[in-house]
Every structure is written in C-alpha cells, then in structure tokens.
Design an enzyme around this catalytic site. Structure first.
Site, PDB file in Angstrom:
ATOM      1  N   SER A 208       0.839  -1.191   0.000  1.00 18.46           N
ATOM      2  CA  SER A 208       0.000   0.000   0.000  1.00 18.46           C
ATOM      3  C   SER A 208       0.873   1.239   0.000  1.00 18.46           C
ATOM      4  O   SER A 208       2.002   1.221   0.499  1.00 18.46           O
ATOM      5  CB  SER A 208      -0.903   0.017   1.227  1.00 18.46           C
ATOM      6  OG  SER A 208      -0.121   0.062   2.414  1.00 18.46           O
ATOM      7  N   ASP A 209       0.364   2.317  -0.580  1.00 18.66           N
ATOM      8  CA  ASP A 209       1.003   3.604  -0.358  1.00 18.66           C
ATOM      9  C   ASP A 209       0.894   3.901   1.140  1.00 18.66           C
ATOM     10  O   ASP A 209       0.072   3.303   1.844  1.00 18.66           O
ATOM     11  CB  ASP A 209       0.315   4.692  -1.186  1.00 18.66           C
ATOM     12  CG  ASP A 209       1.238   5.869  -1.480  1.00 18.66           C
ATOM     13  OD1 ASP A 209       2.225   6.048  -0.732  1.00 18.66           O
ATOM     14  OD2 ASP A 209       0.992   6.591  -2.454  1.00 18.66           O
ATOM     15  N   TYR A 210       1.699   4.812   1.634  1.00 20.39           N
ATOM     16  CA  TYR A 210       1.776   5.025   3.082  1.00 20.39           C
ATOM     17  C   TYR A 210       0.483   5.649   3.606  1.00 20.39           C
ATOM     18  O   TYR A 210       0.168   6.794   3.307  1.00 20.39           O
ATOM     19  CB  TYR A 210       3.000   5.879   3.408  1.00 20.39           C
ATOM     20  CG  TYR A 210       4.257   5.080   3.255  1.00 20.39           C
ATOM     21  CD1 TYR A 210       4.854   4.461   4.344  1.00 20.39           C
ATOM     22  CD2 TYR A 210       4.815   4.870   2.002  1.00 20.39           C
ATOM     23  CE1 TYR A 210       5.982   3.674   4.194  1.00 20.39           C
ATOM     24  CE2 TYR A 210       5.944   4.087   1.840  1.00 20.39           C
ATOM     25  CZ  TYR A 210       6.521   3.493   2.945  1.00 20.39           C
ATOM     26  OH  TYR A 210       7.631   2.715   2.790  1.00 20.39           O
TER      27      TYR A 210
ATOM     28  N   ALA B 231      -2.481   4.368   2.811  1.00 20.33           N
ATOM     29  CA  ALA B 231      -3.555   4.187   1.821  1.00 20.33           C
ATOM     30  C   ALA B 231      -4.486   3.034   2.167  1.00 20.33           C
ATOM     31  O   ALA B 231      -5.543   2.892   1.551  1.00 20.33           O
ATOM     32  CB  ALA B 231      -2.965   3.970   0.431  1.00 20.33           C
TER      33      ALA B 231
END
Length: 881
Positions: A269-271, A273
């Site tokens: 995941s994006d940070y 997200a």
C-alpha cells in the site's frame, strides 16, 4: 609439552575450527535454516521458510511499522534469518531518510519526465542501474519507483514523476529502468496502481474509467514491466477506482493485476492508503506499509484470521509473494550496505542524462547555439537561476551530493573572457506557487508599516484564533504560504533564499500580515486571496475579501489606486478546522492582476541588465510536487511571463530556458523570443547541462513526452467532470483519447505537439516500407517499418524516428494516430542509415470488453513516420491478414 608440540596442536585446533566455521558451519546453518541453501530455487526456499513460520510471524512480516528507519522499514526477523525491508523513495533518485546514512545525500537525477524526453532505452537502463547501485550502497533493498502514472492532463503536479502521456513510450523506458534497478539486490516498486492521475482530493477522489481504458492506457505500462522485467512489487494508490478504494479493490488488485496481467510479485500500500483489515487482505493487498497511527493489520489481522474472516491461506499467499521476490532478487544472500558512492562518476551520468533530455522547442534564425567567441556579455535572469534546487518536491525530493546552478554552469562554460551578470527578475519560486489564482504580489511593492524592508510584518500563532502572544514574528517578502505536507524537511524544493517556516505551524495555526501596498501606477488592480480555511483581506481597515472554505478557494476584488499611494494592508488567516487533516497545513496567497503598464522593480532591474548585454538567458521555473493541489493554470508563477516579455523587448537576443516538470503556457510570450529550451527538472548537474546545450557542446535531441497546449482551456480534459471532478468523482470520459490522441480527436491545435523537438542539424526521411507477418506456431504478429534517415546538416546529432499507426479497420473507435514504435539514431553530418523499427502489435489492436481480450482487426492500417505526432515526413500502409 614442547613449544613445537604446542604450535602443532594449536595449528590443528585452528584448522578444525576453521573447517567447522566454513563448510561445516555453513552446513549446520543450512540444517537449522534450510531455506538459506543457495542451491535451491527461490520457490523452494520460500516453501521451506514458510513451514517454519507461525501465524504471528507471518503477520508481523507482512505488516509495516513506524518504530524504525523513519517510516520506511519492515523489521528484520533475526530468528528466521529474514532481512529487514528497507525502502527508499524514488523515482528520481534515492531519497535517504536516515541521517546516519551518507549525510542523507545521493545523486539527484533529472526528473523521470526528463528521462522520458530522451526517448532512449539505453538512457533508461543507465538511469535504473544508477538507482539500483545507490539504493544498494545506501542500505536500501526496495526502491519505490518507477512512477507509471500516465500524465493525463498537462498541469498535473506529479507529471514530473511520470514517463509521459503515452503507454508505449512509458513501457519502453520503464522496462530497462526496472531491469537496471533489479540488476542489484534491490526490488523495484511500480506506482501507483491505479488511476492515480491527480493530486487534488487525492485521498478521496473516485476515478471512474472503463475496462477498455484501463487495459489500453493506464494498466499498459504495468503489464509490460510485469511481462518483460520481472517486476517485484506494485504500490496501490490512495484514490478510489470505480467506487472502491484502490488498496481494497479485488477487481483492481486480484482480477486485473494478478489474474489478467499474471503478476506474481507483491502489492504494497502507499503510506496510509490502507483503511481496512479484512477487506484489503481479501482483496489482494500483500504488504501494509506503515500507516497512522498503527495501521490496520498486525494484531487486527491475526484476530480476523482466528475469526475466519481472512483465511490463513491468504496470509501464506502474501508472505510467499514477498519472500519469493526477496529470495529471487538476492536480498537474503547479498545484504545492502552503507558504502561510499562514486560521486563524480554518477554526477557525470546525471549530466549526460540531463543533456539528452533537453528539448529545443524553438530556434528562429539559428539563435542557438550561442557563440562564446562572439559574446562579450551575458545577462542571466530568473528567480532561481542562481540556485540549483529546481526539482520536484514531495517524496521524489533528493538531497544531492553537490549542485551546479544555471548561472554557475554558464560561467563555467564561458570562463573569464565573457562578463556574466545576474538579476533575479522576480521573487523566488516556492511551494506557495502551487496554489491556484493570480501570481503573488511582488515583495518590491509591499512594505511593513515600520521599517524600510520589502514585505509585510507577519505574526504566527500555534492556534486557530490568534490567541495569546504570537509564537513567531518576522517579515515575509510575500504572502504565499503552503505548509503542512509541503513544509516537512526533505519534502520541499524551496529556494535557500526563502525563509523556512518552523514545522510547529504545519497543522492548525493562524497568522496576520500587516503593512502597505506601494502603488506603482494609477489604475485598476485586481487583488486576490487564494486560501484554505478562513482568509480575510482588509485595505485601509475595510474588509474587501472574506474567504471561508474547507476547499482551496480564490476570491478577487478590483480596486482603483493612484500612483504613489500606500494603502494599508491587513490579511488575517486561520486554518480553522481544516488544519491537520491529512497533513493539510496553512495555504494562502495574496495575489494581484495589475494594469498592463505596471512593471515592478525586480523586472525593471532585469530589463536594465538585458539592455547592456549581448544576450539574455531567462531561466524560468515552476514548483511541482505531490500533495493536495493540482494548479490547473499553466501560467508561469511569480510574474515570470511578464519578465520574459519585458526582457525580450529590451534585448531581441533573448533565450528562454524553462525548468518545469509539466507543460507551461507560452502563448503570451512565445512570439517575443527566438529560442526556447525545455530543460525539465534537470538534476544536480543542471547548470553544466544547460550551458552545454546553449553553447552547442551538446546537440539537443530531446522530444516532448507530453503535449504542450496553448492554454489550460484547450485540452481534451478541460471539462470540470474530468478534472477536478464533481461531487468527488473524476470521470475519465475521454477514455483512451489522452494526450495527443485526444487533441487529434477533438481537433485541438496544441502549442507544441507530442514528440516535438528540434536539433542544431537537419534530417531527411526517405524510402519507407512497412511489413506485417505472422511467425511461429502461435502465428504471432510481427510488424516493422524500414526507412532511410540522413543527417543533412553540418553537425552530428541524434533523431528520434517516430512511427504512428492510424485508425484501425473496425467499427470500434480507435485513435487516428497512435505511437507504434520509435528509435533514436545518431548520425554524423552527411551520413545515412537504413533504420528498422519493430512495431508494437497492441498499437494495431483494441481491448474488447465483451470478449475480455485484445482484438486485432484485419485489413489496411495507415502508417505515419516523422519527427513528432504532427511533423509527419512519410506515409505508407500496412496490411494485417
């Protein structure tokens, strides 16, 4: 025992110990941890390790943490021999977060959009290899790059991280980029999956696109890198895709990515997200990167497994995907270390890449290259021409090993025989310039009530109600503030000439600015406030603008003033309850639109310098960064367009060097200057690279990877439903017709076409032939174009030959031009080469949503060969049987 006997005994003992430590020691380690046996395959080693892991250990392994390494870390599991996952932001260099690692310095490369402008597969390989080398030698084993987000519209604040608007160009460059990174024990991470094409409302926007649009455009670069570069990881994005958060969408993560594109790596995941436990795990997310405050996996995921909401088989699949990549890329066997970087060697690579990327947009009457022997004086003008920090902000921002400014580079080139003088021409560019609305009021027209400085007296509070004594009092040159995300250390590219605002004000805050506006000429002035929260503008104690909004809003008021007046100005601003949400901080700009005859003091000084110089080089720039805003205006910030026009009036030998990561509007000044060089964000060697192109040491060969429109209203995505979206939904109604395909479909004439780029020499195209045939037992379609290319000029140069497929023989709507292949060819003067270009079969196909597959229509397809999507030199056809 005699001395001789003791020595013999000691030698035997040491020999036995050595034997035990080396082969026998290794054998014992491999017995206790059989997955450390390097003779086994990555799949075999993963299976052996997984058998020894408890549920708790598996969940610990797939859950990120914020305890170490400044948020870019998954902990080492020493008892199992699993190394830590140490992640470094990319994609324009290795962003080192740990101050203990090489003083956080690494090579700042040209922005990825500049790499795209090289149209050079070898350059992309070199780019990736440098990144892999520096990641590995600065303790990192995961690089968060490349960025494969299509540059959907020309004003995208993150376009500088993109490889352009065309999926084939992106793919051809991303493959060697990833292969280069992964030639070291480093895993590449392609981002962002999927439809992460705007920063405005990036955490919540629902991006709506058809299945065909996904397959033909936005998923294409990912698909090609998966197939041809053994990509390790994909990062899912913050936004929603067709109504479901990207990191929680089974349709996006499993059906499309893992099933249809056959992705065997892992999805992180994006940070921050990921917003769920069960939904994201079952959808196909494999690694939760650290979130605030503690993420949604960890103990919550263990509970979900125990309650039967997530199967342990799904946990095994997550761990297997990550471990297999770690074994196959060498992370277990070749740990990254902290080793000195070859600073000079890598700086030279950065310079060469920058030189190849620069696009000669315009060159009337051979204004370039400059002849230093014919010059006595050069005026270098521009707010940051003396500053080497022109780079994209956000997670791509790199702390360079050294820097060379454009001013320094030009001085290096001409030496002491030519007088080189400098004038800024406007205030420095800052993160505030991302905000929408008119340019900020110049500092030369602002004055504190008491004092002879330029600017306004600023008072800052750490609360939203101006309560108590201000925590900070200073003089601000302009009211042009963008805090929060844009103000954290390492996350901005602000000029060193700008005063840094303490991080204490990055969340909820209030501020007051007071002073006077010095009226330069009699006339009507439109004053403006662009703000998020509450912004009030008072002129002579009368409230003239009252902004209150949880969205970024611009309000204007036109007032008449007389030359020499000094009306009092007071601006009161509070983030209100918008502060602190998703890292929002203070956002406010005091802007203006002046009468046409008004020229502020900084521009006047630049004009005077230009008048007495043989040539004027105006270096402009934008501020581009990830965050929360896409400024849909393509104007140059801080009155730089006016600066160009006024300088060009004073000196007809004016050259513009434009540093930006996106398109800019040129229609108000393009006709005023004979030469324009698009330099992008050129990296730490920007000054030397610019000078080498200006003076002809390097013949420019860059080509535009994005279309430059005339202005923001004349693009295929200028509808509000498309951007920024309505009611939280961005409608990708243009479908596959993005960039040059959309301009052609809508009949919109751009300022500079996709693929455009001039040279100091000329090229002749002749004798084109196109061929299509089916080979092999599967009858795979192979297509190619052959032509003669000759350098008809006086200097060596490189040309990018571009081949476009025309509309396909089908009732399904397809582009009238679609990039099908390209090749960069270097030729000496007078030399000719027979150029063969392999074409992409997908340029002759479309995605059939009913069949769920690519379909290639039979029949005749037009073929266009040229130096841009508009500059077509040759035409032919190709018949697909």
């Amino acid at each position: 025992m005699s001395t001789k006997s003791i020595k013999i005994h000691l030698m035997i003992t040491l020999l036995l110990v050595g034997l035990f430590i080396t082969p026998f020691g290794t054998a014992m380690a491999e017995t206790s941890q059989p997955w450390m046996n390097k003779s086994l395959t990555a799949n075999e080693r993963t299976a052996l390790l997984l058998e020894h892991m408890t549920l708790e250990q598996k969940v610990q392994f797939i859950t990120g943490n914020l305890n170490n390494y400044y948020g870019f870390y998954n902990e080492e599991m020493q008892e199992l021999g699993i190394p830590a996952l140490k992640m470094a932001d990319g994609p324009a260099g290795v962003r080192i977060a740990n101050p203990d690692i090489q003083d956080k310095k690494s090579t700042a490369l040209p922005a990825p959009i500049a790499l795209a402008a090289t149209w050079d597969i070898n350059a992309a390989k070199e780019y990736g290899e440098l990144l892999g080398n520096e990641a590995f030698n600065t303790t990192h084993n995961i690089l968060l790059g490349p960025g494969l987000d299509i540059a959907r519209f020309p004003w995208g604040e993150r376009n500088f991280e993109s490889l352009g608007e065309d999926p084939l160009l992106q793919s051809k460059l991303a493959i060697p980029y990833v292969n280069g990174v992964q030639s070291y024990p480093v895993m590449a991470t392609a981002k962002h999956w999927l439809l992460n094409n705007q920063e405005t409302e990036r955490f919540t926007i629902n991006s709506i696109a058809s299945e065909r649009t996904l397959h033909e455009l936005y998923a294409r670069p990912f698909a090609e890198v998966i197939e041809h570069a053994d990509l390790s990881s994909v990062m899912c994005s913050f936004n929603q895709v067709n109504g479901v958060n990207a990191c929680e969408s089974e349709a996006v993560l499993t059906t499309l990515l893992k099933d249809q594109l056959n992705f065997n790596g892992f999805v992180m995941s994006d940070y921050g997200a990921n917003h769920t436990t069960v939904e994201s795990a079952n959808a196909g997310l494999d690694l939760e990167t650290p979130g605030e405050p503690n993420g949604y996996w960890g103990s919550q995921l263990i509970t979900a497994v125990e309650e039967g909401k997530v199967s342990e088989a799904r946990i095994d699949d997550m761990a297997t995907r990550i471990l297999t990549e770690m074994f196959s890329k060498g992370l277990f066997d070749q740990p990254a270390g902290n080793n000195p970087l070859p600073v000079e060697e890598h700086g030279q690579i950065a310079r060469e890449l920058a030189e190849q990327s620069m696009v000669l947009m315009k060159n009337e009457n051979n204004a370039l290259p400059l002849d230093e022997d014919a010059l006595d004086s050069i005026a270098v003008i521009g707010p940051d021409a003396d500053n080497a920090s022109a780079a994209g902000g956000g997670s791509s921002m790199v702390n360079p090993t050294y820097t060379v400014s454009p001013l320094e580079g030009i001085k290096n080139k001409v030496g002491e025989d030519v007088e080189v003088s400098y004038a800024p021409g406007s205030d420095p560019i800052s993160a505030g310039d991302i905000l929408p609305g008119p340019s900020a009021v110049p500092s030369s027209l602002l004055s504190p009530i008491d004092g002879d400085q330029n600017g306004l007296t600023a008072e800052y509070w750490n609360n939203i109600n101006f309560e108590g004594e201000p925590s900070l009092v200073r003089t601000d040159n302009q009211v042009n503030l963008n805090l929060g995300f844009y103000n954290y250390e390492g996350f901005n590219a602000q000029s060193p000439k700008l005063e840094t605002t303490p991080g204490d004000f990055n969340s909820e805050m209030s501020a007051r600015w007071t002073g006077q506006f010095i009226v330069p000429e009699t006339g009507d002035y439109t004053l403006s406030l662009s703000s998020l929260g509450t912004g009030k503008l008072y002129i002579n104690d009368t409230l003239v603008i009252d902004n209150e909004s949880k969205k970024l809003t611009t309000s204007k008021k036109t007032l008449s003033f007389v030359k020499g007046e000094k009306p009092d100005v007071r601006i009161e601003y509070s983030t209100g309850d918008s502060g602190g949400q998703q890292d929002f901080g203070g956002m406010i700009r005091f802007g203006w639109e002046a009468p046409t005859n008004v020229v502020d003091e900084k521009i006047q000084e630049a004009v005077e310098l230009a008048k007495k110089s043989d040539v004027a080089v105006v270096v402009t720039r934008t501020y581009d960064s990830e965050g929360y805003v896409d400024n849909s205006s393509l104007d140059l910030p801080n009155n730089q367009a006016q600066l160009i026009k006024e300088v060009a009036k004073a000196n007809p030998n004016t050259v513009v060097v434009q540093m930006s990561g996106r398109a800019v509007q040129m229609d108000t000044w393009d006709d005023e200057v004979p030469a324009i060089v698009q330099a992008w964000f050129p990296g730490q060697e920007q000054g030397n690279a610019i000078a080498n192109v200006l003076f002809g040491e390097v013949n420019p060969s860059g080509k535009l990877p994005i279309t430059f429109p005339v202005n923001e209203d004349r693009t295929p995505v200028s509808n509000e439903n498309q951007f920024p979206g309505v009611n939280g939904e961005s409608d990708y109604s243009e479908g596959i017709f993005v960039g040059y395909k959309g301009y052609e479909k809508e009949g919109i004439k751009p300022a500079y076409a996709f693929g455009h780029g001039l040279s100091y020499t000329t090229f002749d195209y002749r004798n084109v032939k196109a061929k299509a045939q089916r080979k092999g037992k599967d009858k795979d379609l192979t297509l190619s174009v052959d032509l003669n290319l000759r350098n008809t000029g006086d200097v060596a140069g490189a040309e990018v030959v571009q081949v476009y497929a025309g509309a396909l023989p089908t009732n399904v709507e397809t582009p009238t031009k679609q990039l099908a292949g390209f090749k960069k060819v270097e030729l000496k003067p007078g030399k000719q080469e027979r150029v063969k270009i392999e074409l992409d079969p997908k340029a002759f196909s479309y995605w059939d949503e009913d069949k769920g597959e690519w379909v290639t229509p039979k029949g005749e397809v037009p073929i266009y060969v040229g130096s841009s999507s508009e500059d077509i030199q040759l035409k032919t056809t190709i018949t697909i049987k």
